[in-house]
Design a protein around this motif. Structure first.
Motif, PDB file in Angstrom:
ATOM      1  N   GLN A  17       0.811  -1.075  -0.191  1.00 20.26           N
ATOM      2  CA  GLN A  17       0.189   0.119  -0.130  1.00 20.26           C
ATOM      3  C   GLN A  17       0.892   1.313   0.072  1.00 20.26           C
ATOM      4  O   GLN A  17       0.392   2.224  -0.819  1.00 20.26           O
ATOM      5  N   VAL A  18       1.909   1.186   0.601  1.00 21.37           N
ATOM      6  CA  VAL A  18       2.962   2.178   0.747  1.00 21.37           C
ATOM      7  C   VAL A  18       3.608   2.564  -0.754  1.00 21.37           C
ATOM      8  O   VAL A  18       3.414   3.759  -1.309  1.00 21.37           O
ATOM      9  N   ALA A  19       3.683   1.439  -1.577  1.00 21.19           N
ATOM     10  CA  ALA A  19       4.090   1.608  -2.825  1.00 21.19           C
ATOM     11  C   ALA A  19       3.040   2.103  -3.911  1.00 21.19           C
ATOM     12  O   ALA A  19       3.300   2.713  -4.830  1.00 21.19           O
ATOM     13  N   GLN A  20       1.814   1.610  -3.485  1.00 20.11           N
ATOM     14  CA  GLN A  20       0.877   2.201  -4.294  1.00 20.11           C
ATOM     15  C   GLN A  20       0.678   3.835  -4.011  1.00 20.11           C
ATOM     16  O   GLN A  20       0.047   4.509  -5.174  1.00 20.11           O
ATOM     17  N   LEU A  59       8.888  -5.619 -11.071  1.00 21.68           N
ATOM     18  CA  LEU A  59       9.075  -4.660 -10.110  1.00 21.68           C
ATOM     19  C   LEU A  59       7.312  -4.135  -9.881  1.00 21.68           C
ATOM     20  O   LEU A  59       6.854  -3.852  -8.769  1.00 21.68           O
ATOM     21  N   ILE A  60       6.973  -3.569 -10.968  1.00 20.23           N
ATOM     22  CA  ILE A  60       5.543  -3.208 -11.087  1.00 20.23           C
ATOM     23  C   ILE A  60       4.706  -4.123 -10.581  1.00 20.23           C
ATOM     24  O   ILE A  60       3.715  -3.833  -9.675  1.00 20.23           O
ATOM     25  N   SER A  61       4.849  -5.562 -11.111  1.00 20.53           N
ATOM     26  CA  SER A  61       3.790  -6.221 -10.514  1.00 20.53           C
ATOM     27  C   SER A  61       3.904  -6.784  -9.128  1.00 20.53           C
ATOM     28  O   SER A  61       2.695  -7.186  -8.476  1.00 20.53           O
ATOM     29  N   GLU A  62       5.188  -6.904  -8.637  1.00 26.21           N
ATOM     30  CA  GLU A  62       5.633  -7.434  -7.270  1.00 26.21           C
ATOM     31  C   GLU A  62       5.104  -6.078  -6.184  1.00 26.21           C
ATOM     32  O   GLU A  62       5.040  -6.637  -5.028  1.00 26.21           O
ATOM     33  N   THR A  63       5.355  -4.991  -6.462  1.00 29.59           N
ATOM     34  CA  THR A  63       5.081  -4.093  -5.552  1.00 29.59           C
ATOM     35  C   THR A  63       4.018  -3.059  -5.453  1.00 29.59           C
ATOM     36  O   THR A  63       3.610  -2.604  -4.601  1.00 29.59           O
ATOM     37  N   SER A  64       3.285  -3.291  -6.600  1.00 28.74           N
ATOM     38  CA  SER A  64       1.913  -2.771  -6.749  1.00 28.74           C
ATOM     39  C   SER A  64       2.123  -1.155  -6.806  1.00 28.74           C
ATOM     40  O   SER A  64       1.366  -0.267  -6.270  1.00 28.74           O
ATOM     41  N   GLU A 371      -5.794   8.160   8.011  1.00 27.02           N
ATOM     42  CA  GLU A 371      -5.863   8.900   6.803  1.00 27.02           C
ATOM     43  C   GLU A 371      -4.938   8.269   5.648  1.00 27.02           C
ATOM     44  O   GLU A 371      -4.915   8.760   4.518  1.00 27.02           O
ATOM     45  N   PHE A 372      -4.176   7.206   6.073  1.00 25.57           N
ATOM     46  CA  PHE A 372      -3.247   6.609   5.205  1.00 25.57           C
ATOM     47  C   PHE A 372      -4.285   5.663   4.060  1.00 25.57           C
ATOM     48  O   PHE A 372      -3.983   5.723   2.989  1.00 25.57           O
ATOM     49  N   GLN A 373      -5.261   5.237   4.920  1.00 28.82           N
ATOM     50  CA  GLN A 373      -6.180   4.623   4.022  1.00 28.82           C
ATOM     51  C   GLN A 373      -7.023   5.414   3.139  1.00 28.82           C
ATOM     52  O   GLN A 373      -7.590   5.046   2.222  1.00 28.82           O
TER      53      GLN A 373
END
Length: 643
Positions: A17-20, A59-64, A371-373
């Motif tokens: 979610q951080v990577a998103q 990287l795109i697939s694994e980190t979201s 807030e994060f969510q």
């Protein structure tokens, strides 16, 4: 190329979610060769990503990861871009989130345009110059075309429009990217631009909040500061954002790496130990209390690039992301460079460190998980609203895109803006052929038999010659049809001087003396890293055929050489009593020293020269200028800034 899958520790749900909430640039990537690095360090990597490498797809697939930012190095032609964005989204759909990515680009028009083959347009100040006669018409028309072309390429977010009110003539980074110095005019044009972009199902991004118009420091290179009082901030800097939020509902607003002490005077300790006023990008008072609460903005708050010196000089990479999230940003743009396989491994560690730091701040009650969510939900909401991936095959997508990019209709719109924006800054009365002509522009073919052109390079000569020939043909046709002039008496001879051929000699002086009018060109603007792309251009290596370093002696010398030659030519023309016309492209703030030497000055803002399908070099700005010089059109543009 040996692209082996990199085995890395899987990210947790929270870390994903951080990577998103991050958007990465993939401007350059240098894969390992035979298991060994192909470059000494990632800073040496200058291989543009035009095809998605397997490692980056993984990287795109694994980190979201939430988004990708494209630059000029990523775009070669229509088919290639469509395939690249298709592959990016295909990788994204394989992630655990299964969400498409926000694919962004800076395609403002004018001085900031990453894909040269798109319809270019003359930029925001040109639109501002057209406003007195045409209102918001060109803001709508131009941005609709840009967005339509971006959508066809698979790009769903344009980092535009700029709605900074340019009230500082020394502003190096905004300048002609602004609609002008009137907050009301900027607001109206900005809202119209947003509506036009988003009507094409592309997200618009207002920038740079809370206003970058009154600065003399480029935030790529330092940390600017605005010392306006609150009344001026509300009336000037914030006014276009306030209006646009109420009248266009922008999907995104980009923060400025800039200090506003009246809005937030709190200090932070930089990584070097210095205490400084907190920049807007890291200010909760500015992003949450002001923008989110007081101004009721419910779209995505995205940062400007976090690798810019206005941030990177003072914060570590992890601190920058954590601080901007706590301040209220939803999306951290370009927080980490991924140029090599080693960088990919480090990116996973980076995401984990950001997640850990955020958790620590949540435990300290300096930030909340709610807030994060909310930021995650906001990103997903706008993705669902604007990102509609086509179901057609990649071949059909490419074919459809090629029918949209730079169509005749779109190029006609580009020319229409150039015509409407053309601004006559000076037009002295002169004598020609023994007759007193009230003003130099328009010139008369009855008294003008010899023109002499002064240009910087061959491309400019080609474009100016094409514009001149076309305009002469138009005026001759009209004159002959009306029997004002005969074919025999309508002939005109053209000589020229190209600055880069280094052949200045006595012959050129004779040509100026023989000419009835000298027409010189000037492309002038304050250089900024935003024109080139970003921080990667600051220290370009001079090896391997790389272009000169940003601000290098070679670059500066090239500019100074033409400056000197142009002034020399205009002074010579004046001494020989040959009338001169200066066609200027770019910033009006830098023209005084040249305009004093010329009898007439036209400003067209547009520095674009492109090659037509027939192989001709075309400049919409030169086309408009020559049509005005020969009297085929009237100049109706009004300068939207004080000059």
């Amino acid at each position: 190329m040996n692209n082996k899958r990199i085995n890395l520790q899987k990210l947790t749900d929270f870390e994903q979610q951080v990577a998103q909430r991050m958007s990465l640039d993939i401007r350059y990537y240098c894969a390992d060769v035979n298991g060994k690095p192909s470059v000494p360090t990632s800073k040496h990597c200058r291989k543009g990503v035009t095809k998605l490498p397997e490692e980056l797809a993984t990287l795109i697939s694994e980190t979201s990861v939430g988004g990708i930012v494209l630059f000029a190095e990523n775009v070669q032609n229509t088919a290639q871009i469509v395939k690249l964005t298709y592959d990016i989204q295909s990788a994204a759909l394989k992630s655990e989130s299964k969400n498409p990515l926000i694919i962004s680009i800076d395609q403002e028009g004018g001085r900031v345009a990453r894909f040269a083959d798109m319809t270019g347009f003359a930029g925001n100040m040109a639109i501002g110059a057209s406003y007195p006669k045409h209102g918001t018409s060109f803001a709508t028309q131009v941005n609709a075309v840009i967005a339509k072309e971006l959508k066809a390429l698979g790009i769903n977010n344009n980092y535009a429009p700029v709605i900074d009110v340019n009230t500082n003539a020394d502003n190096p980074v905004i300048n002609t990217r602004s609609f002008g110095e009137s907050a009301t005019q900027v607001a109206e044009l900005g809202a119209s631009a947003v509506n036009a972009i988003q009507a094409q199902d592309v997200m618009a991004t207002l920038k740079h909040f809370p206003g970058h118009g009154d600065t003399h420091v480029d935030s790529h290179l330092g940390l600017p500061r605005v010392d306006h009082d609150r009344a001026k901030i509300d009336a000037v800097d914030l006014a276009p954002f306030t209006w646009a939020i109420k009248n266009s509902k922008p999907a995104m607003i980009m923060t400025a790496h800039i200090q506003y002490p009246v809005l937030d005077s709190s200090v932070f300790t930089s990584k070097s130990g210095d205490k400084l006023i907190r920049p807007a990008t890291m200010s909760r008072k500015i992003l949450t209390d002001l923008l989110r609460t007081d101004m009721a903005f419910d779209g995505i708050i995205a940062t400007d690039a976090l690798d810019m010196a206005g941030i990177s000089q003072f914060f570590t990479e992890v601190e920058a992301v954590v601080e901007t999230f706590i301040a209220g940003a939803d999306l951290a743009v370009m927080p980490f460079k991924v140029k090599t396989p080693k960088d990919i491994a480090n990116f996973y560690d980076f995401v984990k460190n950001v997640a850990k730091s955020l958790n620590d701040r949540i435990e300290l009650e300096e930030y909340t998980l709610a807030e994060f969510q909310q930021s995650i939900a906001r990103l997903n909401k706008y993705k669902q609203q604007y990102i509609k991936l086509p179901s057609d095959s990649i071949e059909i997508q490419i074919a459809n895109a090629e029918k949209v990019i730079a169509t005749t209709e779109h190029l006609n719109s580009e020319q229409a803006l150039a015509d409407a924006a053309l601004t006559l800054l000076k037009n002295n009365a002169i004598k020609m052929g023994g007759d007193f002509n009230q003003q130099l522009i328009p010139i008369s073919l009855k008294t003008t038999k010899q023109l002499h052109l002064v240009v910087a390079n061959q491309a400019e000569l080609d474009a100016l010659s094409f514009a001149l020939t076309s305009s002469i043909n138009n005026v001759i046709t009209n004159a002959i049809n009306s029997k004002v002039i005969s074919q025999e008496h309508a002939k005109i001879n053209i000589s020229y001087f190209i600055a880069d051929d280094r052949k200045f000699n006595n012959i050129n002086e004779k040509l100026i003396a023989q000419a009835d009018v000298v027409i010189a060109t000037l492309d002038i603007k304050t250089a900024s890293l935003v024109d080139l792309g970003g921080m990667d251009d600051l220290n370009l290596s001079k090896g391997s055929g790389a272009k000169p370093s940003y601000g290098s002696k070679a670059q500066q010398q090239q500019k100074l050489t033409y400056d000197k030659l142009l002034k020399q030519q205009l002074t010579l023309a004046a001494n020989l009593k040959t009338p001169s016309i200066l066609i200027a492209k770019g910033s009006p703030f830098l023209l005084k020293q040249y305009s004093e030497l010329a009898d007439a000055v036209l400003l067209n803002f547009d520095d674009r020269i492109y090659q037509s399908k027939l192989g001709q070099k075309i400049s919409p700005g030169y086309n408009a200028s020559m049509e005005a010089i020969l009297g085929n059109i009237k100049t109706t543009g009004k300068l939207p800034v004080s000059f």
